[in-house]
Structure formats: structure tokens, C-alpha cells
Scaffold this motif. Structure first.
Motif, PDB file in Angstrom:
ATOM      1  N   ALA A 397       0.837  -1.213   0.000  1.00 53.72           N
ATOM      2  CA  ALA A 397       0.000   0.000   0.000  1.00 53.72           C
ATOM      3  C   ALA A 397       0.862   1.249   0.000  1.00 53.72           C
ATOM      4  N   LEU A 398       1.961   1.224   0.767  1.00 49.58           N
ATOM      5  CA  LEU A 398       2.868   2.369   0.820  1.00 49.58           C
ATOM      6  C   LEU A 398       3.516   2.606  -0.541  1.00 49.58           C
ATOM      7  N   VAL A 399       3.979   1.559  -1.180  1.00 48.68           N
ATOM      8  CA  VAL A 399       4.620   1.697  -2.489  1.00 48.68           C
ATOM      9  C   VAL A 399       3.620   2.236  -3.509  1.00 48.68           C
ATOM     10  N   ALA A 400       2.383   1.756  -3.438  1.00 45.92           N
ATOM     11  CA  ALA A 400       1.368   2.214  -4.388  1.00 45.92           C
ATOM     12  C   ALA A 400       1.027   3.681  -4.174  1.00 45.92           C
ATOM     13  N   ALA A 401       1.088   4.147  -2.924  1.00 47.23           N
ATOM     14  CA  ALA A 401       0.685   5.519  -2.598  1.00 47.23           C
ATOM     15  C   ALA A 401       1.763   6.545  -2.900  1.00 47.23           C
ATOM     16  N   MET A 402       3.023   6.135  -2.943  1.00 47.24           N
ATOM     17  CA  MET A 402       4.124   7.105  -2.966  1.00 47.24           C
ATOM     18  C   MET A 402       4.400   7.699  -4.332  1.00 47.24           C
ATOM     19  N   HIS A 403       3.959   7.088  -5.401  1.00 45.61           N
ATOM     20  CA  HIS A 403       4.349   7.510  -6.746  1.00 45.61           C
ATOM     21  C   HIS A 403       3.903   8.939  -7.039  1.00 45.61           C
ATOM     22  N   GLY A 404       4.822   9.715  -7.581  1.00 43.99           N
ATOM     23  CA  GLY A 404       4.501  11.077  -8.002  1.00 43.99           C
ATOM     24  C   GLY A 404       4.709  12.133  -6.946  1.00 43.99           C
ATOM     25  N   HIS A 405       5.184  11.773  -5.761  1.00 48.35           N
ATOM     26  CA  HIS A 405       5.366  12.760  -4.690  1.00 48.35           C
ATOM     27  C   HIS A 405       6.829  13.181  -4.610  1.00 48.35           C
ATOM     28  N   GLN A 406       7.037  14.484  -4.307  1.00 46.88           N
ATOM     29  CA  GLN A 406       8.351  15.082  -4.457  1.00 46.88           C
ATOM     30  C   GLN A 406       9.096  15.287  -3.142  1.00 46.88           C
ATOM     31  N   TYR A 407       8.611  14.715  -2.074  1.00 49.89           N
ATOM     32  CA  TYR A 407       9.386  14.794  -0.830  1.00 49.89           C
ATOM     33  C   TYR A 407       9.622  13.386  -0.298  1.00 49.89           C
ATOM     34  N   PRO A 408      10.586  13.228   0.611  1.00 51.48           N
ATOM     35  CA  PRO A 408      10.985  11.862   1.006  1.00 51.48           C
ATOM     36  C   PRO A 408       9.913  11.131   1.812  1.00 51.48           C
ATOM     37  N   ILE A 409       9.761   9.865   1.480  1.00 48.40           N
ATOM     38  CA  ILE A 409       8.862   8.962   2.198  1.00 48.40           C
ATOM     39  C   ILE A 409       9.713   7.768   2.616  1.00 48.40           C
ATOM     40  N   PHE A 410       9.703   7.453   3.887  1.00 42.01           N
ATOM     41  CA  PHE A 410      10.575   6.382   4.366  1.00 42.01           C
ATOM     42  C   PHE A 410       9.860   5.639   5.487  1.00 42.01           C
ATOM     43  N   ALA A 411      10.408   4.478   5.855  1.00 42.31           N
ATOM     44  CA  ALA A 411       9.654   3.563   6.701  1.00 42.31           C
ATOM     45  C   ALA A 411      10.504   2.990   7.826  1.00 42.31           C
ATOM     46  N   SER A 412       9.826   2.683   8.918  1.00 44.24           N
ATOM     47  CA  SER A 412      10.439   1.893   9.989  1.00 44.24           C
ATOM     48  C   SER A 412       9.494   0.733  10.273  1.00 44.24           C
ATOM     49  N   TRP A 413       9.803  -0.432   9.694  1.00 40.96           N
ATOM     50  CA  TRP A 413       9.035  -1.653   9.936  1.00 40.96           C
ATOM     51  C   TRP A 413       9.708  -2.346  11.115  1.00 40.96           C
ATOM     52  N   MET A 414       9.136  -2.200  12.289  1.00 40.51           N
ATOM     53  CA  MET A 414       9.767  -2.694  13.508  1.00 40.51           C
ATOM     54  C   MET A 414       9.478  -4.184  13.686  1.00 40.51           C
ATOM     55  N   GLY A 415      10.457  -4.888  14.230  1.00 43.85           N
ATOM     56  CA  GLY A 415      10.267  -6.311  14.455  1.00 43.85           C
ATOM     57  C   GLY A 415      11.365  -7.135  13.824  1.00 43.85           C
ATOM     58  N   GLY A 416      11.172  -8.441  13.807  1.00 47.17           N
ATOM     59  CA  GLY A 416      12.178  -9.353  13.291  1.00 47.17           C
ATOM     60  C   GLY A 416      11.706 -10.101  12.069  1.00 47.17           C
ATOM     61  N   LYS A 417      11.619 -11.414  12.190  1.00 48.03           N
ATOM     62  CA  LYS A 417      11.306 -12.247  11.037  1.00 48.03           C
ATOM     63  C   LYS A 417       9.958 -11.910  10.419  1.00 48.03           C
ATOM     64  N   SER A 418       9.020 -11.466  11.241  1.00 47.54           N
ATOM     65  CA  SER A 418       7.672 -11.216  10.729  1.00 47.54           C
ATOM     66  C   SER A 418       7.635 -10.075   9.718  1.00 47.54           C
ATOM     67  N   VAL A 419       8.649  -9.212   9.713  1.00 51.54           N
ATOM     68  CA  VAL A 419       8.644  -8.072   8.786  1.00 51.54           C
ATOM     69  C   VAL A 419       9.744  -8.180   7.737  1.00 51.54           C
ATOM     70  N   ASP A 420      10.573  -9.208   7.789  1.00 54.88           N
ATOM     71  CA  ASP A 420      11.726  -9.299   6.887  1.00 54.88           C
ATOM     72  C   ASP A 420      11.326  -9.241   5.422  1.00 54.88           C
ATOM     73  N   GLN A 421      10.311  -9.975   5.054  1.00 56.65           N
ATOM     74  CA  GLN A 421       9.900 -10.034   3.641  1.00 56.65           C
ATOM     75  C   GLN A 421       9.381  -8.664   3.179  1.00 56.65           C
ATOM     76  N   ALA A 422       8.645  -7.992   4.065  1.00 55.69           N
ATOM     77  CA  ALA A 422       8.117  -6.666   3.713  1.00 55.69           C
ATOM     78  C   ALA A 422       9.244  -5.647   3.584  1.00 55.69           C
ATOM     79  N   VAL A 423      10.221  -5.732   4.466  1.00 56.63           N
ATOM     80  CA  VAL A 423      11.356  -4.811   4.412  1.00 56.63           C
ATOM     81  C   VAL A 423      12.125  -5.008   3.111  1.00 56.63           C
ATOM     82  N   GLU A 424      12.324  -6.259   2.713  1.00 53.53           N
ATOM     83  CA  GLU A 424      13.020  -6.530   1.455  1.00 53.53           C
ATOM     84  C   GLU A 424      12.249  -5.954   0.272  1.00 53.53           C
ATOM     85  N   PHE A 425      10.921  -6.077   0.318  1.00 52.34           N
ATOM     86  CA  PHE A 425      10.085  -5.521  -0.750  1.00 52.34           C
ATOM     87  C   PHE A 425      10.199  -3.991  -0.795  1.00 52.34           C
TER      88      PHE A 425
END
Length: 898
Positions: A397-425
Motif C-alpha cells: 500500500a505504501l509503495v502504491a501511494a508514494m508515486h509522483g510525490h516530491q518529498y521523502p517517504i521512508f519507513a520503519s518496519w519494527m520487528g524481526g522475522k515477521s517483517v523481513d519479507q516486507a522490508v526486502e520488498f
């Protein structure tokens, strides 16, 4: 030749590997394998007399067997063999070398001797060397891996230059993990030749490079570094991790200033002056690298925080506050929009807590609202693992929403194995990710620092409201009549400061009790009596300062006590009497202004809280000369004292313009006299807004360079000002451009016709933007020549024309341009300006000057011909190229006679 041959190293077409090997595990073998595995499209020519073929490549027995004109030699042989190999490379017209070999200066005396020998070999040849003791370089767009590190990072727009091979390796691993792209990976090694200044210049002129990371352990050519960094940081960020913060500075300081100006603090001041953002740790360098590589720069510090957990949001907000910022304030309109999509018990504030049961759809709705608003300069999305929240779905959802915006968008996916795949994406989708909210906030604020640096670099300094006159003749006499080393006699210090416009308190020396009594009576009570001794620096420690003496009896007692206390404090000291000054009762403020000569960066100015609390409070800011009013303002504003100086209760504010002027006066004194080692003016008392220097000491020591070569920033060349009368009778002042000239440029632009604008700027231009004004006025006098013509008869300053030569980093070629206001064209102004620029370029050793002139601009073409330029048809049929060769006797004769 230097920068051209550097390009042949970094973008080679043909390269030789000297010391190539078939033996697995050797550096020569790994270099060959990496070049081949990376798919380098050019020619790879191994050199080793032991083999006929290495990894399928025909092998040459020596450098002398190579064809003439190889671009790059990669040398991986014992350091003792390198001087001879480089001599062979020069003979075969090789462009440059990467010397992998270790054992240079880091090995001691013998290694130093080898490096000196190499320098002698390459002197005046244009041959460039990266290294020795380096990993080499990686250039992803050219499929070049000229290192012994396996793998190729993704192609990107960020360059890394590092003295440490370990840092290079670590960031390369990070690049693979986080999918960070790089344009260049350069291990610079011990910098026998190519240094950080060279690399900043090169990368600054490479359009594929959008940002530059530096890992610095030490610098070599400090003035070149500052010149390059000040130029490049205006257009692209430079992020530096400088190792060695713990090094002790000023161990043998002779003054408060000396004690407070440590080595690392000077680096901080220099980086700030150059527009560089400095980080403190490798982790921060990594984080900045990721954010810069993947997202646009923020325009300000307004951060929006979206979180599905209240705690992480508070952590981010708290950390933001600890660094001097607050989350962006939500206006009523955005709150109303969020009310429509969020549960009624959401935080209704920033951080925007969308609650623990937030679905991916709720994240997406909030993101769409926030990203459509102009409330933020950046958005941090924090996800804490919750039973109702699926990390990968939210990431999409974040990747889909960010397109076309001119200021920085960044993320902190907290946790361990449960977020690894999302962080890689997220990493693969160019969304920077951080393990904790604090790391994310810190990286964002470093980027804000860069935006602020750029803003300050574009700001035009205000002019001083009075003419500042410096009595250089008196000052020279004072230094000439004093010893070459040690403290300048106090009486001479007062004369010197007064000669340079610093507001000093009346000071009279008394050598006896009777004389002290008479002087005090003449000055008028109350007075201050101070010990006068060249051997005792801190008078208070020796019982040598007595304030508010209101009678003859007070003065006599103070004199006697001073003499006895001083002799007891230091029996061998020379006691030459006392000084008497009027007592400045109850000053509103006391400040310190001083200077110290740094062995690398030259004179450094210190401003801070003064009086007896100077070293206790350590409230200070450092700056480098030359200074102007804007730089002086910033220096003052960096201290806690700044808030006090604005006034409070019954204390009126300080006269800030006067404070700025005395900083400029001190700057000019330091520019003119390199022998000043330390200068301490403490306290400078401020009463009813006006500053007065109440105490000062100055330490002199020999230095083997003359002004202005002792500075790392070239000062204004005031000696280049002259007056002339044109053939048409105009009285002109021709002088170098100043940063304060921005309003004059704006006024000149307003009298230009559309035709004149088109001839100068090759297109329509409605106004001069701040960035362009800054580019025209805030120049580096080491690498650019710019002169303005002023009407000497005008009641107010009136700029009639300007000419400039922009030199390349090597200082061998330059591009010339000239502009004269329409009312004054055809009166000889452009000729006078161009002639002066050309004469200065010739003096500086430029080889040739070129320019582009529109075909319709017949006046400029006629002038160019008159000055000796050769004229030829340009690549574009609508323009001509003009060029002048300083090696031509005809040109020199014509220019001098003009």
C-alpha cells in the motif's frame, strides 16, 4: 590534464593489470576475475612475465610491450617496484594508475621514501594515481570492478569515496542487502596523488552523480578540498564521516581561545563553511546513504509521522524534539479529512496514531491524505507488528501511494522475522527502511541539514553601513618592531586592534606607583588596574586585576598588591608595571572574540560567552576567515549567548551590526598577518548595546607562508581594484565581484533589453533567481575571475557591466563571458572588463580561454577579434566559438597593447 586523466582512470576503455596472476587467491588473480565477471566491455591487458595467458587474456611481459595510450594501469606488485613501473607507464602514455600495493608511508621511513620517489616521477606529467594501499574502484554503469572485492552494487546516482577499505566493503554489503545503487565506489587509499579535493571536483562535474559520501581519516591539500567542496555542495549534497573526533587539540594553548579551539571543532567549522553535512557514526553514514540514494531531498524539517502504535510514534516525536525540532502541526483541513477515515479515538495530532487494528486500507487512506497535502516536508511510516496488520500488505500500500510525490517517504518496519519479507520488498521499491524510528528521524534531519546548507549558501550577505578602513601600515610597523615569537607587548596590542577598527578601551601603561596615581587621576575614577607583564598571561590568577578603584588610595593599594602578588606567583617573570583603564561598570554582557592558527585550516575565529565563565560554560562557535556580515551573523547565532544578546529585562540588546563589524575587522587582521598564532579579546564588554574590548593578548609565532596562502579560503583580492577612464569619458572603478553585489546585479539585469539577455544567457530570462545571483557573486577567487565595472561618478553604487572567466578545476582552461547594460554598451566597458580578466588569467597560468557567442552578437565578435581571439563556427550553426591561446606571442602582444 589532471581531471582529464582522472576520467581515463574512472571510465577507462583499455586497462592493464600489472601483477595479474593465474594463481587462485592472489590479488592479481582476484582483480582479473572481478574485471571479467563484471562484464567490463573494454580491453583487459594482463602484464606478468611469468605467463602467456591469464584467464583467457593474452598476457604482456612488461608495460613497455603495451600499445601506446592505455587508459588505466592497475598495479598490484610490491611497492618497491612501483616507481619504475609508473615511469614505464608514463613513457607509454598511460593516463593514470590505481596502485593497490601497500607499504607506502604507513610502513614508516622506507615507505615514505618510495612515495616521494613516485611523486618525483609523476611531477609535471599529468599522470594521476589513486592509492597506494587502496582497494581500487567500482563503476557500475561501466561494468568496471577494478578491486579485489567481489560483486557489483546496483547502478545508482550516489558516489562513495573512502580512505578505508573496510568501510568500502561494509557499505558494499549494505548496498546488496538494501538494494542501494551507486554511481562510483572509490577507495582512495593513502592519497599519494589523487585526494578528496580531486574526487569532489571530478564527481561534482559528473551529471550521473547526484550525491557524494566521504569517509575521511585525514586531509592533505586543505585549500583544494575547501575550494572543491564549496563549489560542489551548492548543487549536490556531500555527506562526510570524519574519523578521529577524540583527538586532543590545543594541548599547549596560551589563551582561552587556544584552549577552546580543538582539532575536531575546526573540522566541524570547515565542513559547515563548505556546506558539507557531517555525520557521527558509520550507522548514520549508512542511513544517509540509503535515504539519499532512494528519495528526493526535503525542503524543510516538517515531518509527518504515521504509526499504528502509539509508543513508536512517541519515540519518534521525542527524538525529533531532542534534536531541536517538532512534528509538523496538522491544520484543521487535514484533521477533518483524517476524521473521515479514522476511528473517532485516533490521536488527532502528529504523530498520527491510526491505532493497532489498522488495516492496509486504513494505512493507504491516511497516506493518500497526507501525501496530497503541503503540510509536510517528509513522511515517516512506522509499522509495529500487530495481529490485525499484515506487514507485506501495508508495504505494498505504501509503495502504491508514494508515486509522483516530491518529498521523502521512508519507513520503519519494527520487528524481526515477521517483517523481513516486507522490508526486502520496500528496499527493492526504493523506500528506505530503518530498524528504529530514531534512526529514520536522524537520517531525515541530516538531509534537512543539507537543505539548510544550500539555503544559506544562496543567501546574499548584507553590506556594512560604514566604510571599514584598516591601517595596514601602522600594523606592519608594530609587528616589525616586535619580536618574531612570543606575546606582543600589551601596549602594542591595543595599537594594533585600534588600527584595524576594533573598539578598544582607553589603556595607559604606568611603570610606577606615582605614575599609576597620576594616570588614574587623568582618566577619571573609577578605574581598572591590571598587571602589565609579558610573561604572565592570565592576570587574574596572579592577583593582577583590580576593578572599580574609586580613589588615589585605592589605586596605590592595588598597585602594591599587584606587584607583590605577581612576584609571589611567578618570581622570574618580567613585571613592567600596570595598565590603567576606565572602569566599565555593570556591563550588560561580556563576550569573547578570539582566534587561533590551526596547522591545517589556518586562522580560526572563535566567538562565545566571555568573562570569567568562558571556559566553564564553553559556549562557543568557530568560523573561518574571510568573513562577511552574513557569516558573522551565523557565527553569533550558533551560540547560546545569542539569545542573551537580544536583550532581556533591563538589559538592552547588543548592537548586532557592530558585533558583526568587529568580527569582520578581526577577520581582516588575520588575513593580513599570518604570524598571529593566538589572539584573545576577553572580555569584550557590551554596555547600552555598544561593544568595547576591555582586555586582549596576542601571541606571535613564525610561519613560512605569506598572506593569503595561509588561508584555506581565498579572500577578496582587494589589491586588484583600479580606476580608469574610457575613451567615451566614463570614469570607472574596476574591481573583483563581492558577495554583497547581489542587489547591483539585480539592478543591472533590470536595464537589459531582451536581446542583451538572449545574447548572454542564450534564451529568455525574466529575473535572476537567488541561486543564479549566488552563483554570480559568491565566487571562489582561486578558481574564478569576475570583475565588475562601477560608475565612479554615481552618487550610489551603479554597476554598468561584468565579465568573468570560469576556470576548470585544473586551472588550465576557462570560459569567458561578458555583460554590459544597454545604456552603456559601445563605450569601452566590455573591453576594459575582458582585458582585465584575461590579464589575471594569464598571470594565474591559464593555457587558453574559450567562449560561445551568438552569430547575431556582432559587437562581441568584433571585440573578441580585437583582443586576439580566434573565431570559428560552433557545433551549433547559430553560434561562434572564440578561443585565445596564452602561449601565442601575438596574443600576448595584442592584449598588452590594447
Amino acid at each position: 590534464m589532471g581531471q582529464h586523466n582522472l576520467d581515463r582512470i574512472i571510465r577507462p576503455q583499455r586497462l592493464a593489470v600489472i601483477g595479474a596472476s593465474e594463481k587462485s587467491g592472489t590479488i592479481g588473480n582476484v582483480l582479473m576475475k572481478n574485471l571479467i565477471d563484471a562484464g567490463f566491455p573494454g580491453l583487459v591487458l594482463p602484464v606478468n612475465p611469468k605467463y602467456q595467458e591469464i584467464l583467457g587474456c593474452r598476457t604482456y611481459k612488461s608495460v613497455s610491450d603495451l600499445d601506446v595510450g592505455v587508459d588505466l594501469a592497475i598495479i598490484a606488485t610490491p611497492i618497491q617496484t612501483v616507481p619504475e613501473i609508473i615511469q614505464e607507464c608514463i613513457s607509454r602514455k598511460v593516463g593514470g594508475a590505481i596502485v593497490i600495493s601497500a607499504g607506502g608511508k604507513e610502513a614508516g621511513v622506507s615507505g615514505n621514501e618510495i612515495e616521494h620517489k613516485i611523486r618525483r616521477v609523476i611531477a609535471h606529467t599529468g599522470f594521476r594515481i589513486i592509492g597506494p594501499n587502496c582497494l581500487g574502484i567500482i563503476q557500475p554503469s561501466g561494468r568496471l570492478n577494478a578491486t579485489f572485492i567481489s560483486g557489483m552494487p546496483p547502478q545508482g546516482n550516489m558516489a562513495l569515496v573512502s580512505q578505508s577499505g573496510a568501510i568500502c566493503s561494509s557499505i558494499l554489503d549494505l548496498a546488496f542487502k538494501e538494494q542501494i545503487g551507486f554511481s562510483n565506489f572509490i577507495s582512495i587509499g593513502s592519497m599519494l596523488d589523487v585526494d578528496f579535493g580531486d574526487m569532489i571536483d571530478y564527481l561534482g562535474n559528473d551529471n550521473s552523480v547526484k550525491s557524494i559520501l566521504l569517509y575521511i581519516e585525514n586531509l592533505t591539500n586543505f585549500r583544494k578540498f575547501m575550494s572543491a567542496a564549496r563549489s560542489v555542495s551548492r548543487v549536490k549534497p556531500i555527506i562526510v564521516l570524519k574519523a578521529g573526533r577524540s583527538k586532543a587539540g590545543a594541548k599547549a594553548a596560551a589563551s582561552h581561545t587556544g584552549a577552546m579551539v580543538g582539532e575536531d571543532a575546526v573540522y566541524d567549522a570547515a565542513f559547515k563553511r563548505a556546506g558539507i553535512v557531517r555525520v557521527d557514526t558509520i550507522e548514520e553514514l549508512f542511513d544517509c546513504a540509503e535515504l539519499m540514494a532512494k528519495q528526493p531531498r526535503p525542503h524543510g524539517p516538517r515531518l509527518g509521522i504515521i504509526t499504528n502504535g502509539g509508543g513508536p510514534g512517541v519515540m519518534a516525536a521525542d527524538y525529533l524534539a531532542s534534536l531541536g525540532h517538532e512534528p509538523a502541526v496538522l491544520d484543521a483541513e487535514i484533521v477533518s479529512k483524517l476524521d473521515a477515515v479514522l476511528p473517532p479515538y485516533w490521536s488527532r495530532n502528529n504523530p498520527i496514531d491510526i491505532l493497532g487494528d489498522a488495516s492496509a486500507e486504513r494505512f493507504r487512506q491516511v497516506l493518500d491524505i497526507c501525501l496530497d497535502e503541503r503540510t509536510f516536508d517528509g513522511v515517516l511510516v512506522i509499522l509495529a507488528p500487530q495481529a490485525m496488520t499484515e506487514p507485506m500488505t501495508v508495504a505494498k500500500a505504501l509503495v502504491a501511494a508514494m508515486h509522483g510525490h516530491q518529498y521523502p517517504i521512508f519507513a520503519s518496519w519494527m520487528g524481526g522475522k515477521s517483517v523481513d519479507q516486507a522490508v526486502e520488498f520496500l528496499n527493492e521499491s526504493a523506500i528506505p527502511t530503518f530498524d528504529t524510528p530514531e534512526r529514520a528521524v536522524r537520517a531525515f534531519l541530516y538531509m534537512v541539514s543539507f537543505a539548510r546548507n544550500q539555503e544559506l549558501l544562496l543567501e546574499a550577505p548584507p553590506k556594512v553601513s560604514r566604510d571599514m578602513v584598516f591601517d595596514n601600515t601602522t600594523a606592519k610597523h608594530i609587528f616589525a618592531s616586535s619580536t618574531a615569537k612570543g606575546f606582543l607587548p600589551e601596549s602594542k596590542v591595543w595599537q594594533l586592534l585600534a588600527a584595524y577598527g576594533l573598539p578598544v578601551v582607553q589603556t595607559v601603561v604606568a611603570t610606577s606607583e606615582e605614575q599609576a596615581s597620576q594616570v588614574s587621576s587623568d582618566i577619571g575614577y573609577p578605574v581598572v588596574l591590571k598587571l602589565f607583564s609579558p610573561d604572565i598571561t592570565h592576570k587574574t590568577d596572579a592577583g593582577g586585576v583590580h576593578l572599580d578603584l574609586r580613589s588615589d588610595l585605592d589605586v596605590r593599594k592595588a598597585y602594591q598588591l599587584t606587584m607583590s602578588s605577581a612576584r609571589q606567583y611567578r618570581p622570574e617573570a618580567r613585571i613592567e608595571g600596570v595598565t590603567i583603564q576606565p572602569y566599565l561598570a555593570n556591563p550588560d554582557f561580556e563576550i569573547l572574540l578570539g582566534a587561533k592558527r590551526d596547522p591545517d585550516f589556518g586562522p580560526v575565529i572563535l566567538f562565545g560567552m566571555g568573562g570569567i565563565f568562558t571556559e566553564i560554560l564553553q559556549d562557543k562557535a568557530l568560523g573561518l576567515p574571510p568573513m562577511n556580515r552574513l557569516l558573522a551573523q551565523r557565527l553569533i547565532q550558533e551560540t547560546r549567548a545569542y539569545k542573551l544578546l537580544q536583550g532581556f529585562r533591563n538589559h538592552p540588546p547588543a548592537d548586532f551590526e557592530k558585533l558583526e563589524e568587529i568580527i569582520i575587522c578581526l577577520s581582516q587582521l588575520l588575513i593580513d598577518f599570518p604570524q598571529i598564532s593566538e589572539l584573545d579579546m576577553n572580555p569584550i564588554m557590551i554596555k547600552n548595546g555598544k561593544p568595547t574590548v576591555a582586555d586582549a593578548r596576542l601571541l606571535v609565532s613564525p610561519i613560512d607562508v605569506i598572506s593569503p596562502l595561509h588561508l584555506v579560503i581565498s579572500p577578496y583580492p582587494g589589491e586588484k581594484i583600479f580606476r580608469m577612464t574610457t575613451e567615451s569619458g566614463l570614469h570607472l572603478v574596476i574591481r573583483p565581484v563581492k558577495p554583497e553585489d547581489a542587489p547591483l546585479f539585480t539592478n543591472l539585469f533590470e536595464v537589459l533589453s531582451p536581446t542583451s539577455i538572449y545574447y548572454r544567457f542564450f534564451g529568455a530570462l525574466r529575473m535572476l533567481q537567488p541561486a543564479m545571483l549566488s552563483r554570480f557573486t559568491q565566487i571562489d577567487y582561486d578558481r574564478e575571475i569576475a570583475y565588475v565595472a562601477l560608475d565612479e561618478d554615481s552618487e550610489t553604487e551603479l554597476m554598468l557591466g561584468v565579465a568573468r572567466i570560469i576556470g576548470d578545476p585544473d586551472g588550465t582552461t576557462g570560459e569567458i563571458a561578458v555583460l554590459v547594460g544597454d545604456p552603456w554598451q559601445g563605450k569601452g566597458i566590455g573591453a576594459s572588463l575582458m582585458r582585465q580578466c584575461l590579464l589575471v588569467a594569464q598571470q594565474r597560468g591559464f593555457a587558453h580561454i574559450h567562449g560561445i557567442v551568438m552569430k547575431e552578437n556582432t559587437q562581441m565578435l568584433a571585440l573578441a577579434k580585437k583582443l586576439g581571439f580566434a573565431i570559428s563556427t560552433g557545433k551549433n550553426g547559430s553560434e561562434y566559438e572564440i578561443e585565445i591561446n596564452f602561449n601565442s606571442p601575438d596574443m600576448i602582444e595584442g592584449l598588452t597593447a590594447f
